[in-house]
Every structure is written in structure tokens, then in C-alpha cells.
Design a protein around this motif. Sequence first.
Motif, PDB file in Angstrom:
ATOM      1  N   THR A 145       0.804  -1.225   0.000  1.00 17.54           N
ATOM      2  CA  THR A 145       0.000   0.000   0.000  1.00 17.54           C
ATOM      3  C   THR A 145       0.837   1.277   0.000  1.00 17.54           C
ATOM      4  O   THR A 145       0.276   2.379   0.029  1.00 17.54           O
ATOM      5  CB  THR A 145      -0.941   0.020   1.220  1.00 17.54           C
ATOM      6  N   LEU A 146       2.153   1.155  -0.021  1.00 18.81           N
ATOM      7  CA  LEU A 146       2.990   2.357  -0.028  1.00 18.81           C
ATOM      8  C   LEU A 146       2.722   3.176  -1.294  1.00 18.81           C
ATOM      9  O   LEU A 146       2.867   2.666  -2.404  1.00 18.81           O
ATOM     10  CB  LEU A 146       4.470   1.989   0.022  1.00 18.81           C
ATOM     11  N   PRO A 147       2.364   4.449  -1.150  1.00 16.95           N
ATOM     12  CA  PRO A 147       2.066   5.271  -2.337  1.00 16.95           C
ATOM     13  C   PRO A 147       3.345   5.827  -2.959  1.00 16.95           C
ATOM     14  O   PRO A 147       3.541   7.043  -3.048  1.00 16.95           O
ATOM     15  CB  PRO A 147       1.183   6.386  -1.750  1.00 16.95           C
ATOM     16  N   ALA A 148       4.221   4.945  -3.385  1.00 15.49           N
ATOM     17  CA  ALA A 148       5.516   5.373  -3.904  1.00 15.49           C
ATOM     18  C   ALA A 148       6.065   4.311  -4.848  1.00 15.49           C
ATOM     19  O   ALA A 148       5.708   3.130  -4.766  1.00 15.49           O
ATOM     20  CB  ALA A 148       6.499   5.600  -2.756  1.00 15.49           C
ATOM     21  N   THR A 149       6.948   4.728  -5.734  1.00 16.76           N
ATOM     22  CA  THR A 149       7.695   3.792  -6.566  1.00 16.76           C
ATOM     23  C   THR A 149       8.651   3.007  -5.668  1.00 16.76           C
ATOM     24  O   THR A 149       9.312   3.581  -4.804  1.00 16.76           O
ATOM     25  CB  THR A 149       8.484   4.562  -7.637  1.00 16.76           C
ATOM     26  N   GLU A 155      24.321  -7.690 -11.526  1.00 19.03           N
ATOM     27  CA  GLU A 155      23.722  -6.799 -10.536  1.00 19.03           C
ATOM     28  C   GLU A 155      22.354  -6.362 -11.049  1.00 19.03           C
ATOM     29  O   GLU A 155      22.232  -5.875 -12.170  1.00 19.03           O
ATOM     30  CB  GLU A 155      24.619  -5.580 -10.328  1.00 19.03           C
ATOM     31  N   ILE A 156      21.327  -6.501 -10.204  1.00 24.16           N
ATOM     32  CA  ILE A 156      19.955  -6.267 -10.658  1.00 24.16           C
ATOM     33  C   ILE A 156      19.228  -5.321  -9.706  1.00 24.16           C
ATOM     34  O   ILE A 156      19.301  -5.475  -8.490  1.00 24.16           O
ATOM     35  CB  ILE A 156      19.183  -7.595 -10.762  1.00 24.16           C
ATOM     36  N   VAL A 157      18.526  -4.354 -10.290  1.00 23.75           N
ATOM     37  CA  VAL A 157      17.656  -3.466  -9.521  1.00 23.75           C
ATOM     38  C   VAL A 157      16.256  -3.557 -10.115  1.00 23.75           C
ATOM     39  O   VAL A 157      16.084  -3.439 -11.335  1.00 23.75           O
ATOM     40  CB  VAL A 157      18.134  -2.001  -9.565  1.00 23.75           C
ATOM     41  N   LEU A 158      15.263  -3.787  -9.269  1.00 26.51           N
ATOM     42  CA  LEU A 158      13.863  -3.800  -9.695  1.00 26.51           C
ATOM     43  C   LEU A 158      13.232  -2.468  -9.312  1.00 26.51           C
ATOM     44  O   LEU A 158      13.375  -2.009  -8.174  1.00 26.51           O
ATOM     45  CB  LEU A 158      13.100  -4.942  -9.014  1.00 26.51           C
ATOM     46  N   VAL A 159      12.529  -1.861 -10.246  1.00 24.66           N
ATOM     47  CA  VAL A 159      11.803  -0.623  -9.977  1.00 24.66           C
ATOM     48  C   VAL A 159      10.333  -0.897 -10.279  1.00 24.66           C
ATOM     49  O   VAL A 159       9.991  -1.343 -11.383  1.00 24.66           O
ATOM     50  CB  VAL A 159      12.327   0.539 -10.838  1.00 24.66           C
ATOM     51  N   ILE A 160       9.465  -0.657  -9.294  1.00 19.21           N
ATOM     52  CA  ILE A 160       8.058  -1.049  -9.396  1.00 19.21           C
ATOM     53  C   ILE A 160       7.163   0.145  -9.121  1.00 19.21           C
ATOM     54  O   ILE A 160       7.373   0.883  -8.143  1.00 19.21           O
ATOM     55  CB  ILE A 160       7.739  -2.177  -8.380  1.00 19.21           C
ATOM     56  N   GLY A 161       6.171   0.332  -9.972  1.00 24.59           N
ATOM     57  CA  GLY A 161       5.274   1.467  -9.829  1.00 24.59           C
ATOM     58  C   GLY A 161       4.451   1.420  -8.554  1.00 24.59           C
ATOM     59  O   GLY A 161       4.262   0.365  -7.945  1.00 24.59           O
ATOM     60  N   ALA A 162       3.931   2.562  -8.149  1.00 20.53           N
ATOM     61  CA  ALA A 162       3.071   2.672  -6.973  1.00 20.53           C
ATOM     62  C   ALA A 162       1.759   1.932  -7.225  1.00 20.53           C
ATOM     63  O   ALA A 162       1.459   1.548  -8.369  1.00 20.53           O
ATOM     64  CB  ALA A 162       2.816   4.145  -6.674  1.00 20.53           C
ATOM     65  N   PRO A 163       0.946   1.731  -6.186  1.00 19.43           N
ATOM     66  CA  PRO A 163      -0.332   1.032  -6.380  1.00 19.43           C
ATOM     67  C   PRO A 163      -1.162   1.672  -7.485  1.00 19.43           C
ATOM     68  O   PRO A 163      -1.197   2.902  -7.622  1.00 19.43           O
ATOM     69  CB  PRO A 163      -1.023   1.194  -5.016  1.00 19.43           C
ATOM     70  N   GLU A 201      -9.303   0.940  -3.203  1.00 18.02           N
ATOM     71  CA  GLU A 201      -9.763  -0.149  -2.348  1.00 18.02           C
ATOM     72  C   GLU A 201      -9.132  -0.047  -0.959  1.00 18.02           C
ATOM     73  O   GLU A 201      -9.815  -0.224   0.051  1.00 18.02           O
ATOM     74  CB  GLU A 201      -9.419  -1.490  -2.986  1.00 18.02           C
ATOM     75  N   GLU A 202      -7.839   0.256  -0.924  1.00 18.11           N
ATOM     76  CA  GLU A 202      -7.167   0.388   0.366  1.00 18.11           C
ATOM     77  C   GLU A 202      -7.713   1.579   1.149  1.00 18.11           C
ATOM     78  O   GLU A 202      -7.863   1.522   2.368  1.00 18.11           O
ATOM     79  CB  GLU A 202      -5.656   0.534   0.160  1.00 18.11           C
ATOM     80  N   ASP A 203      -8.003   2.688   0.445  1.00 20.68           N
ATOM     81  CA  ASP A 203      -8.557   3.859   1.116  1.00 20.68           C
ATOM     82  C   ASP A 203      -9.921   3.553   1.718  1.00 20.68           C
ATOM     83  O   ASP A 203     -10.236   4.001   2.835  1.00 20.68           O
ATOM     84  CB  ASP A 203      -8.673   5.027   0.126  1.00 20.68           C
ATOM     85  N   ILE A 204     -10.736   2.813   0.983  1.00 19.85           N
ATOM     86  CA  ILE A 204     -12.073   2.457   1.477  1.00 19.85           C
ATOM     87  C   ILE A 204     -11.955   1.575   2.721  1.00 19.85           C
ATOM     88  O   ILE A 204     -12.667   1.783   3.719  1.00 19.85           O
ATOM     89  CB  ILE A 204     -12.873   1.749   0.371  1.00 19.85           C
TER      90      ILE A 204
END
Length: 303
Positions: A177-181, A242-250, A257-260
Motif C-alpha cells: 500500500t505504499l504510495p511510492a515507486t 547486478e539487478i535493480v527492480l523498480v516497481i510502480g506505486a499502487p 480499495e485500500e482507502d475504502i
Amino acid sequence: MSHSPPDSGRARAFHLAGSSVPAARPQPGLYIVATPIGNLGDITLRALETLAGADLIACEDTRITRRLLDRYGIETPLVAYHDHNAEHTRPRLMERLAAGGVLAQVSDAGTPLVSDPGYKLVEAALAAGHRVIPIPGASASLAALVAAGLPTDRFFFEGFLPARSGARRTRISELKTLPATLIIYETGPRLDESLADLAEVLGPRPAAVCRELTKAFEEVRRGTLTELAGHYAQAEAENRGEIVLVIGAPLEEEAREEDIDAALRRALATLSVKDAAAAVATATGLPRRAVYARALALQGGDD
């Protein structure tokens, strides 16, 4: 009392473009020096001057750091400082600082203390009243972030996820639920399993796998977590380096749904299920029946 460094007779200089560049001895203290994450050309002039002028360089692996120093003709002595010898080595390094020494600390690659050992040395140096000076430079996490094509205004650096799948999924759920990349480090042998767990818990969020950044076989592959998990499950030859994963916010629907749910939990703390659902439905404009069903689910079916 004056303290002369034991290696004061050596040349304090570095080589650049075929010329020898003198390096003055910096003021005493602990210098945290960023080094390249792959391409040895990604070193700053200030970093070279600091490494050449220091009395001693503390590093994770002397063989790796020696390659960088040899590239630039730096003769500063090295001492290994890593997780396995830190308790024994740290007091010796503190003695050097106490004697007015100039100590540079580097990791194998990138910015020290970011998923690397070393923060206890900084902590000890500060507690003893010594100066701690950052020499900024390369960072795998930031390089991946700017190359991924995902929002950069807010991001969360996780580092390495747990090695075991059960613990890994638990941690991913906590990050959901973190609102961040999200920025995550991963090893080649675990890449396919981690992507599978991320896709299962987070769903088809946009993401990027950034591999071997700044090196000859640099790769940035973009897609949804589901697509990337499928690709790397079949591409074992690419699960290296060497690997870095970057994943978008929710995604918007996830966040809604989380806010509700959060609003319902707050309402349920003081209201009945029926009244809580009515209050949240009115506030959000959602159908009361759907909100009531969700409230029942959160309450375990109790009215």
C-alpha cells in the motif's frame, strides 16, 4: 602533538588522461566515497582526489578496490572492512581517526552504506566527535530509478527482499500500500522467484528490471510485473549480474480499495457495521450495498 601519517613518503596523486595530478591531504576525518557501479569512468574528480590524498582506504574487497585504484594510479594503502571482520577492524580504524588520520571508506560499488556494511563505523566516528564527509557519486538505485520510466517524485528504497519465499511474500504484502515507486535489489539466482512473488502479491503493476547498469551488457526491460515474471522464468541466461527492480506505486483501483478499507476500519471503531457502511458510502459516493458487503468482510461477518 603532531601525527604524521605512516605512508607520508608515498606519492599523493592520481593519473588522469596520461598526466599525474597532485592530491592534497584532506582534513582529518572519515570520508564516505562513492565509487562506480560498473563503468570505471563513472568516478568524480573529487572522489579521485580524496582517495589519493587519504592515509588509508577501508573497503569490502581489496581486490575489487585495487582494480579501481590501479586504473587511476592511486597508491593509498587498503584495509579490508566488511561484515565478517568489522568488530575486529573497527577499533583499529577508530584509532587512526583518533590520531588525526584521514580515512576513506568505499564499498565494492556505488555509494557506501546503501545495502552495504559500514554504518556502524560512521556511527562510532560521529560518537567520538570526528568529522564524517560524504563524497557523492554513482548509485545503482538512483541510476535504475531514472532509467525505469516510472514516477520519481516519491520512491521507497527497500534494498534486498528476504531470501525465503514465505518471508519474501510477507514483506511484499507490507509494501503493497505504499504510495511510492519501489526500488528493490535482487540477485540473479533469485530474480525469477522474486518476480513471481511480486507479481502474485502486487498484481500487474508497471515495473522495470535494470540489470548490469553502466556495464557492457546493460539491460533495462520494462513491462508489467506479470509480463516480466513470465519473461525471466524462461530467460535463465539473462538472470545474471547486478539487478535493480523498480516497481510502480499502487494502481488507482488498488489505492481506492485500500482507502475504502481504511475508512471503514476507522468508522467500525465507533459505529455498527450498518452505520459505518452508510457513513463511508455517503463520503465516497459508492453504492451502499457494496460498501456494506466490504464492511461485513472486514468485521468477519458480525453485524
